[in-house]
Scaffold this motif. Structure first.
Motif: not given
Length: 335
Positions: A118-124, A224-234, A281-283
Motif C-alpha cells: 500500500x505504501x510502495x504502490x501509492x504512485x511512481x 526534469x521528472x519532479x513535476x511528473x511524480x509530484x503531479x501523481x502523488x499529493x 481513501x483517495x488522494x
C-alpha cells in the motif's frame, strides 16, 4: 561418466563476483540468482563491469514524493559528490518489491507485509543513476553511499546519516533505497530494466567518464521528472497525529477506525481491514492511512535474520586489503 553431483549448479563462475561484493555469502548466493546472472550480461553489454564501481543509484520512493523530500535528497547527494547522471520513473508492484528485497524479506514481519504494498504502490518512484565524483580509491560509489545512508531503523540512526538529514519518519517511511555494493547495482538495475529498459541510463554508463562527470555537474536529469511524480502523488505532512485527526473528521471505514481504534495497540484492526481488501481513501486520505499504519507496526520478525544482511564499508575495506595482500604474496613468489 559424469555424476549428478559433479554437475555445476550455476553458470556463473565462482570468481565472477570477486570484485563486485566483499560478502562471501553474497558471492555464493548470487551465483544462483537469475537477476544477477542476467545483469552481468546486460551491464557488460552497455559498459565494462568495472564501471559498476563508478556508479550507483537512488530510488526516491513514493513516500519521498509525498513528503516532498526529493529536492532535499538530490541536493544533499550532490553536495556529497553523488551527481545525477540519468533518471527515469518506475512503479513498485508486489513482485518487484519482493524480488528487490528477496534476501531480506524473509525477516519482514507479517505486519510489514500487510502494509508495504500500500505504501510502495501509492504512485511512481524516481530512479536516479548517480556518478560518484568523490569516491576514494578502492571504494565503490555504492559502498560509500551505503555507509553514508545509515540504517532504515530510526533507533539505529546517527546524527550525520543521510536518512536522518532528510527527516526519515519511521522504518518504512525512510524515503530512499540504494544498492549496497556493485553486485547489487548490477542485479537491481537488471530488475528495474524489465520495466524501464536500459536506454534511460545507457549513454551515462557507457559515456566518456570525464565528460560525463562534467555534464553531471552542470545538468540534473532527475529534476526534469519532479513535476511528473509530484503531479501523481499529493503532498503530505506524514504526521501521524495530524493524519488521525483528518481521518476522524471524514467518513467511511477508515474514519471509524480513527475514532474508535486510534492507538498503536489497536493496529491489528487496521491491518485486518487491509487484509480484507478494504479500499484506501483517495488522494491525501490514502497517505493518512499509510502514515498511521507504518508508524504503528513492527517491521521485522523478532529473532529472524535476513538471508543477506546489508554489506558494510568496513567489510569492503577488509576484503580489498586481503586481496591486495594475496596479490602481493603471489607476486613475491614469482620473483
Amino acid at each position: 561418466m559424469r555424476t549428478a553431483s559433479a554437475t555445476p549448479g550455476s553458470a556463473v563462475a565462482a570468481t565472477a563476483l570477486d570484485t563486485l561484493t566483499a560478502d562471501p555469502a553474497k558471492r555464493e548466493v548470487y551465483r544462483y540468482d537469475t537477476y544477477l546472472r542476467e545483469g552481468l550480461r546486460s551491464f557488460a553489454g552497455v559498459t565494462g563491469l568495472h564501471r559498476s564501481h563508478d556508479f550507483t543509484f537512488v530510488v526516491l520512493k513514493p513516500d519521498a514524493v509525498a513528503g516532498r523530500r526529493c529536492e532535499l535528497i538530490l541536493g544533499i547527494l550532490r553536495d556529497e559528490g553523488w551527481l545525477p547522471a540519468a533518471a527515469t520513473t518506475i512503479r513498485f508492484d508486489p513482485l518487484l518489491t519482493r524480488e528487490l528485497w528477496r534476501y531480506q524479506f524473509n525477516a519482514a514481519s507479517e505486519q510489514r507485509i500487510d502494509v508495504v504494498d500500500h505504501l510502495l504502490g501509492s504512485g511512481p518512484a524516481l530512479l536516479v543513476l548517480l556518478r560518484d565524483v568523490r569516491r576514494p580509491p578502492g571504494m565503490p560509489a555504492s559502498v560509500r553511499l551505503t555507509a553514508a545512508k545509515g540504517s532504515a531503523d530510526p533507533e539505529a540512526a546517527r546524527h550525520a546519516d543521510l536518512r536522518t538529514r532528510i527527516g526519515r519518519v519511521n522504518g518504512l517511511l525512510n524515503f530512499i533505497h540504494t544498492a549496497d555494493d556493485p553486485a547489487d547495482v548490477v542485479r537491481e538495475l537488471q530488475l528495474f530494466s524489465y520495466q524501464a529498459g536500459w536506454e534511460w541510463c545507457r549513454e551515462a554508463l557507457a559515456g566518456d567518464a570525464p565528460r560525463a562527470a562534467e555534464r553531471a555537474r552542470s545538468a540534473d536529469p532527475a529534476h526534469a521528472l519532479l513535476d511528473v511524480v509530484h503531479a501523481a502523488i499529493p503532498a503530505h505532512d506524514l504526521d501521524v497525529d495530524a493524519a488521525l485527526g483528518r481521518l476522524s473528521r471524514s467518513t467511511g471505514v477508515w474514519a471509524e477506525l480513527a475514532r474508535r481504534a486510534g492507538t498503536p495497540e489497536q493496529i491489528g484492526e487496521w491491518l485486518a481491514e487491509l487484509r480484507r481488501g478494504t479500499a484506501l481513501p483517495d488522494g491525501a486520505g490514502r497517505w493518512d492511512v499509510v502514515t498511521v499504519t507504518t508508524q504503528w507496526i513492527d517491521c521485522n520478525e523478532h529473532g529472524v535474520a535476513p538471508i543477506l544482511p546489508t554489506s558494510s564499508a568496513a567489510a569492503w575495506r577488509a576484503d580489498t586489503d586481503e586481496r591486495l595482500r594475496t596479490e602481493q604474496e603471489v607476486a613475491s613468489c614469482r620473483v
